[in-house]
Design a protein around this motif. Structure first.
Motif, mmCIF file in Angstrom:
data_model
loop_
_atom_site.group_PDB
_atom_site.id
_atom_site.type_symbol
_atom_site.label_atom_id
_atom_site.label_comp_id
_atom_site.label_asym_id
_atom_site.label_seq_id
_atom_site.Cartn_x
_atom_site.Cartn_y
_atom_site.Cartn_z
ATOM 1 N N ASP A 254 0.814 -1.211 0.000
ATOM 2 C CA ASP A 254 0.000 0.000 0.000
ATOM 3 C C ASP A 254 0.852 1.268 0.000
ATOM 4 O OD1 ASP A 254 0.853 -0.380 2.690
ATOM 5 O OD2 ASP A 254 -0.739 0.957 3.376
ATOM 6 N N GLN A 255 2.177 1.117 0.094
ATOM 7 C CA GLN A 255 3.074 2.267 0.045
ATOM 8 C C GLN A 255 3.542 2.573 -1.380
ATOM 9 O OE1 GLN A 255 6.032 0.874 2.846
ATOM 10 N NE2 GLN A 255 5.041 1.911 4.552
ATOM 11 N N ASN A 256 2.963 1.887 -2.373
ATOM 12 C CA ASN A 256 3.285 2.125 -3.776
ATOM 13 C C ASN A 256 2.167 2.926 -4.429
ATOM 14 O OD1 ASN A 256 5.578 0.349 -3.569
ATOM 15 N ND2 ASN A 256 4.185 -1.379 -3.806
ATOM 16 N N LEU A 257 2.525 4.015 -5.076
ATOM 17 C CA LEU A 257 1.565 4.784 -5.859
ATOM 18 C C LEU A 257 1.575 4.242 -7.282
ATOM 19 C CD1 LEU A 257 -0.353 7.206 -6.290
ATOM 20 C CD2 LEU A 257 1.676 8.603 -6.773
ATOM 21 N N ILE A 258 0.428 3.729 -7.741
ATOM 22 C CA ILE A 258 0.311 3.173 -9.085
ATOM 23 C C ILE A 258 -0.519 4.127 -9.929
ATOM 24 C CG2 ILE A 258 -0.435 1.192 -10.460
ATOM 25 C CD1 ILE A 258 -0.156 -0.528 -7.968
ATOM 26 N N LEU A 286 6.691 1.682 -18.716
ATOM 27 C CA LEU A 286 6.474 1.861 -17.295
ATOM 28 C C LEU A 286 7.785 2.216 -16.619
ATOM 29 C CD1 LEU A 286 5.789 -1.627 -15.623
ATOM 30 C CD2 LEU A 286 6.866 -1.358 -17.813
ATOM 31 N N ASP A 287 7.706 3.186 -15.710
ATOM 32 C CA ASP A 287 8.847 3.644 -14.937
ATOM 33 C C ASP A 287 8.541 3.401 -13.468
ATOM 34 O OD1 ASP A 287 9.891 4.552 -17.307
ATOM 35 O OD2 ASP A 287 9.294 6.635 -16.988
ATOM 36 N N LEU A 288 9.462 2.740 -12.779
ATOM 37 C CA LEU A 288 9.308 2.494 -11.352
ATOM 38 C C LEU A 288 10.348 3.332 -10.607
ATOM 39 C CD1 LEU A 288 8.036 0.891 -8.997
ATOM 40 C CD2 LEU A 288 9.847 -0.799 -9.310
ATOM 41 N N TYR A 289 9.868 4.320 -9.869
ATOM 42 C CA TYR A 289 10.738 5.177 -9.071
ATOM 43 C C TYR A 289 10.854 4.583 -7.667
ATOM 44 C CZ TYR A 289 9.938 8.696 -12.721
ATOM 45 O OH TYR A 289 9.862 9.368 -13.917
ATOM 46 N N LYS A 290 12.058 4.152 -7.319
ATOM 47 C CA LYS A 290 12.292 3.563 -6.001
ATOM 48 C C LYS A 290 12.885 4.560 -5.025
ATOM 49 C CE LYS A 290 14.942 0.595 -8.001
ATOM 50 N NZ LYS A 290 15.898 -0.502 -8.255
ATOM 51 N N GLY A 291 13.496 5.610 -5.523
ATOM 52 C CA GLY A 291 14.114 6.633 -4.695
ATOM 53 C C GLY A 291 14.423 7.832 -5.554
ATOM 54 N N GLY A 292 14.890 8.921 -4.935
ATOM 55 C CA GLY A 292 15.140 10.138 -5.683
ATOM 56 C C GLY A 292 13.908 10.578 -6.440
ATOM 57 N N ILE A 293 12.735 10.449 -5.825
ATOM 58 C CA ILE A 293 11.461 10.644 -6.525
ATOM 59 C C ILE A 293 11.206 12.128 -6.753
ATOM 60 C CG2 ILE A 293 8.971 10.264 -6.356
ATOM 61 C CD1 ILE A 293 9.595 7.775 -4.683
ATOM 62 N N PRO A 294 10.912 12.554 -7.993
ATOM 63 C CA PRO A 294 10.662 13.967 -8.274
ATOM 64 C C PRO A 294 9.507 14.525 -7.452
ATOM 65 C CG PRO A 294 10.976 12.727 -10.309
ATOM 66 C CD PRO A 294 10.881 11.724 -9.207
ATOM 67 N N SER A 295 9.503 15.847 -7.267
ATOM 68 C CA SER A 295 8.522 16.501 -6.398
ATOM 69 C C SER A 295 7.097 16.414 -6.934
ATOM 70 C CB SER A 295 8.903 17.972 -6.203
ATOM 71 O OG SER A 295 10.167 18.094 -5.606
ATOM 72 N N SER A 303 7.267 3.816 -3.333
ATOM 73 C CA SER A 303 7.638 3.907 -4.746
ATOM 74 C C SER A 303 6.513 4.534 -5.540
ATOM 75 C CB SER A 303 7.964 2.517 -5.309
ATOM 76 O OG SER A 303 6.774 1.773 -5.508
ATOM 77 N N VAL A 304 6.830 4.854 -6.791
ATOM 78 C CA VAL A 304 5.836 5.330 -7.755
ATOM 79 C C VAL A 304 5.986 4.492 -9.017
ATOM 80 C CG1 VAL A 304 5.029 7.247 -9.168
ATOM 81 C CG2 VAL A 304 5.887 7.683 -6.856
ATOM 82 N N LEU A 305 4.917 3.829 -9.421
ATOM 83 C CA LEU A 305 4.894 3.088 -10.678
ATOM 84 C C LEU A 305 4.070 3.899 -11.668
ATOM 85 C CD1 LEU A 305 5.521 0.620 -12.399
ATOM 86 C CD2 LEU A 305 3.464 -0.472 -11.479
ATOM 87 N N ASP A 306 4.747 4.483 -12.646
ATOM 88 C CA ASP A 306 4.118 5.362 -13.628
ATOM 89 C C ASP A 306 3.953 4.592 -14.935
ATOM 90 O OD1 ASP A 306 3.057 7.593 -14.778
ATOM 91 O OD2 ASP A 306 4.963 8.629 -15.077
ATOM 92 N N VAL A 307 2.720 4.198 -15.236
ATOM 93 C CA VAL A 307 2.414 3.387 -16.418
ATOM 94 C C VAL A 307 1.690 4.256 -17.443
ATOM 95 C CG1 VAL A 307 1.271 1.308 -17.276
ATOM 96 C CG2 VAL A 307 2.188 1.357 -14.945
#
Length: 870
Positions: A254-258, A286-295, A303-307
């Protein structure tokens, strides 16, 4: 004698220096051809450095010089070219002119489009002569200031073929690049070095997979799956085979933004985890951001999973699809109005339930989903796009149990270009996730859902080619329905009951700065400010000393607190509010064109949570907002890494270290009852979590054999100390392994192109078993053996590993038009490893002995699919 020699040298030099020539130059004449014209008419020879490419065209305009003195010719050429000529004796030296920033008055702008004429976001545009580059914005545009001259531009993007072009700049210039796909699954796959590490980009801790790679990775049931393919990357795991969700760097699901085309989705799987909701035919990347996540991203702490979905073709109608053992899919795309509007519609459905009925089996399991995307260009500066998704699962178990669950999502966006340097994207979206459960024997239905309504407005501003701004605002309104109990007959023992609905509003503003400090040092820094409001209509219980959970010292256990009263809030009344500043910073320092170090820090806040005390989130898991008893989760993450390309990008290496700490992580008391609990605060405590580790990845990017090896060594822990010295907390208040800890995680992925017709792929996975709590003893009460369990997550399931193989056969690889097809044959878990999904403890009914029972989901699973397009 010395004077005589000097005089002779002077006379010789004068004779050479005063020679006349006739020369013609224009944009078609290479430097080598120019050299020949001079050398054929004079005694001069040319000398030049490695910077000079003699095959390049350095002349920007046509000029004819008739019987001109060499010295005069050199002076004229030095005024009009980007290179410098100088005469020394009988030699003419040639070198690159120094680039002077003060003279950069010409603006080179352009747009990068894919083969469907859709803007490519984030493409790299690199100028070889200047050793610098830019990335495209949300409309595929780029802008950079350059001197007059001739430049070689290289445009690259993952999944698209590199494009190179020579541009003559003699004033402001605008160009357009049309890039071709490098992931045509029906043709022989030619892997380029597009997977080489971008050593200068500040972005780190991001994983990208092209659809060509995803479709080559073998998975269970033989269907390509974008989400399952992520599990082959460093730092990404899940709870086991056929399980929902995924875990990133020790974080919970639940800590992943999809995000799907920018809109959030809350359920990520079909058939309780056998398939993901992402149709491989529709997904563009698809891009999976695990760290250094843009503002610009917020709301989750792992994390952020940008599909992104594909855009329909603006010029031609196309159809493609596939037929598998348990599901099939079909996609249709084409122009609404040529070069102006396009559409894409795709559907997927399973039919395993039909085979069950043929076998007189009353059980049933099926899913379907529909994807749609429409685009319309309103002139050169405006465009509209709509993306939609609808998916559902249906389960029936012997007419005793039934459930339906799924996602509905839609997002409408308007892109506007104010200028070549300023673009905006305004979007509104709706997202709904629901779960309905029916128990026929008990004659009742239970339904829950989460609905989100949102708005985003983002700005992309290129101030200079070395300084960029990204800023914007967003907001979303949540409607949580934790459960509605509805009797289905007059004989039901259940009465109608509506658990308290919850409402909340989350808003934020952000700004990101991208700054090239020096050619070697790049910096990105930003800030996000988020606010969260828990709103009525709702009644909140009050408890003595504010404690909804109390500790019983007699039995040494935590128990549910007894309400002392309640407070009623009207519709729209503020119950709780939170706000957080979320700074982000990332930098990269390039030692050379092939090696760099990067570091990043980011703070993020998460205001909504899943209520689930299982390791893998189930569709029944209920979302809840932060409030009086549930604080927002706060993350601080630090990462540093070394990145290197070898042999011109043929091989690449990435190594990262990370450390994460999270405040206010939800924890559960032993024996917590989550389902249909209207007072959930009575079974949860606020703790903290941390994870740290090392990620290594090595890739072979080119040739007939490609692939990667990834390894992660990490630790994920949780801690919930007692609130007073007398309370033990969870696991005696010490750090204990979280359910997502995987000490070792190794993945080896390989692809071999044997010939244009046959290719072979393999995937090997090995990881530490999932932390669990075993029974370490038992006691007898009333003639019944009752297990006594160890401290939480003190044990592990056995080591998890399997090998998967696949072969792709293309009967007519050279066929580019009409009906094209290929076959995929796969074997999942080749050596039939019985990986444990869970361990249960029970008493044998025949012998009365205590025993441990191991549940395995998969043995060896064959798969076959037929895929086509026309």
């Amino acid at each position: 004698m010395k004077h005589i020699i000097s005089a002779c040298f002077f006379l010789f030099s004068w004779g050479v220096f005063s020679q006349n020539v006739t020369v013609t130059v224009d944009q078609t004449v290479t430097l080598k051809e120019f050299f020949k014209q001079i050398e054929n008419q004079s005694d001069f020879k040319f000398a030049f450095t490695d910077q000079i490419n003699t095959s390049q065209r350095y002349f920007t305009q046509k000029s004819v010089y008739t019987n001109i003195d060499i010295k005069q010719l050199i002076n004229e050429l030095n005024k009009n070219t980007s290179i410098q000529f100088s005469i020394v004796g009988s030699n003419i030296f040639v070198k690159q002119k120094a680039v002077k920033t003060a003279k950069k008055k010409n603006k080179l702008t352009g747009q990068v489009l894919d083969e469907n004429k859709e803007p490519v976001i984030g493409a790299n545009v690199f100028i070889i002569e200047l050793s610098t580059g830019v990335t495209t914005d949300i409309n595929g545009n780029f802008s950079i200031d350059v001197d007059r001259g001739i430049y070689n531009l290289v445009v690259s993007y993952v999944g698209l073929k590199n494009k190179e072009r020579q541009i003559a700049v003699d004033g402001d210039e605008r160009i357009k690049f049309n890039m071709e796909s490098d992931s045509q699954q029906l043709e022989q796959v030619i892997v380029t070095n597009s997977k080489a590490v971008d050593v200068r980009n500040t972005q780190m801790s991001v994983s990208k997979l092209s659809m060509a790679e995803i479709k080559r990775i073998p998975v269970a049931m033989g269907e390509p799956d974008p989400l399952k393919s992520l599990l082959t990357l460093p730092g990404v795991t899940n709870a086991g085979e056929a399980s929902s969700g995924f875990n990133v760097r020790g974080g919970a699901a639940d800590q992943n933004l999809i995000l799907l085309d920018g809109a959030p989705v809350y359920g990520d799987s079909h058939m309780f985890g056998f398939f993901s909701i992402f149709n491989a035919d529709v997904v563009n990347g698809l891009d999976l951001y695990k760290g250094g996540i843009p503002s610009k991203f917020g709301g989750r702490v792992s994390s952020v999973l940008d599909v992104t979905q594909q855009t329909g073709d603006f010029e031609n109608y196309k159809v493609n699809g596939g037929i598998g053992l348990i599901s099939s899919r079909l996609l249709v795309q084409g122009p609404i109005k040529k070069d102006v509007g396009s559409f894409l519609i795709a559907g997927r459905a399973s039919y395993a339930h039909l085979f069950l009925k043929l076998a007189d089996n009353n059980n049933s399991a099926m899913f379907y989903d529909i994807n749609a995307k429409f685009n319309y260009r309103l002139g050169a500066n405006n465009s509209l796009a709509f993306s939609g998704y609808l998916g559902n699962d249906v389960f029936d178990i012997n007419d005793r149990f039934s459930s339906t669950y799924g996602n509905t999502m839609g997002i409408l966006s308007w892109k506007h270009k104010f200028s070549n340097n300023l673009n905006t994207n305004l979007a509104v979206f709706y997202s709904d996730y629901k779960f309905n459960l029916g128990l026929q024997q008990e004659s009742f239905d239970w339904n829950n859902n989460i609905r989100t309504y949102g708005l985003k407005y983002g700005w992309n501003h290129i101030v200079t080619d070395k300084f960029k701004l990204n800023y914007g605002i967003d907001g979303q309104y949540y409607n949580f329905n934790p459960g509605t109990v509805q009797p289905t007959s007059l004989d039901s023992d259940f009465n109608y009951k509506q658990l308290d609905k919850k409402y909340s509003l989350e808003t934020s503003a952000y700004i990101d700065f991208e700054n090239q400090i020096t050619p070697k040092l790049n910096l990105r820094y930003g800030l996000r400010y988020s606010l969260f409001y828990r709103l009525g209509n709702e009644t909140i219980n009050t408890y003595q000393d504010g404690k909804a959970v109390v500790f019983n010292p007699l039995y040494h256990i935590y128990e549910e607190g007894t309400p002392t009263g309640s407070i009623s809030y009207g519709k729209g009344d503020k119950i709780s509010s939170f706000d957080n500043l979320e700074p982000r910073v990332a930098l990269s320092y390039a030692f050379s064109d092939d090696a760099s170090v990067k570091a990043s820090y980011n703070r993020m806040a998460q205001y909504i949570h899943i209520l689930s005390n299982t390791q893998s989130p189930l569709p029944t898991s209920v979302w809840t907002p932060s409030g009086p008893f549930t604080k927002p989760q706060l993350l601080d993450q630090y990462a540093a890494g070394y990145f290197r390309n070898f042999k011109d990008g043929d091989y690449s290496f990435e190594g990262e270290l990370f450390y994460k700490k999270i405040q206010n992580r939800i924890d559960y008391i032993d024996g917590a009852d989550i389902l249909a609990n209207n007072n959930i605060e009575q079974v949860i405590l606020n703790g903290k979590a941390r994870s740290y580790g090392m990620e290594l990845s090595f890739r072979k990017n080119t040739g007939n054999f490609t692939g990667w090896v990834s390894y992660t060594l990490s630790r994920a822990e949780q801690k919930t100390p007692g609130r007073t010295p007398d309370e033990p907390g969870i696991a005696n208040g010490d750090w204990y392994l979280s359910g997502y800890d995987k000490l070792h995680n190794l993945n080896i992925v390989g692809s071999y192109e044997y010939n244009p017709k046959w290719s072979f792929n393999a995937n090997f996975t090995l990881q530490s078993g999932q932390p669990v709590t075993y029974a370490n003893s038992y006691y007898e009460f009333g003639g019944i053996n009752i297990p006594n369990f160890s401290l939480r997550n003190e044990n592990r399931l056995p080591l998890f590993h399997h090998l998967d193989l696949a072969a792709t056969y293309t009967p007519k690889p050279d066929k580019k038009k009409g009906w094209q097809s290929y076959w995929v044959f796969s074997l999942y878990n080749v050596y039939n490893r019985k990986n444990a999904a869970s361990m249960t403890f029970a008493t044998n009914e025949d012998t009365g002995a205590n025993e441990t029972r191991r549940l395995s989901i998969f043995g060896v699973v064959p798969g076959i699919s037929y895929n086509f397009k026309f």
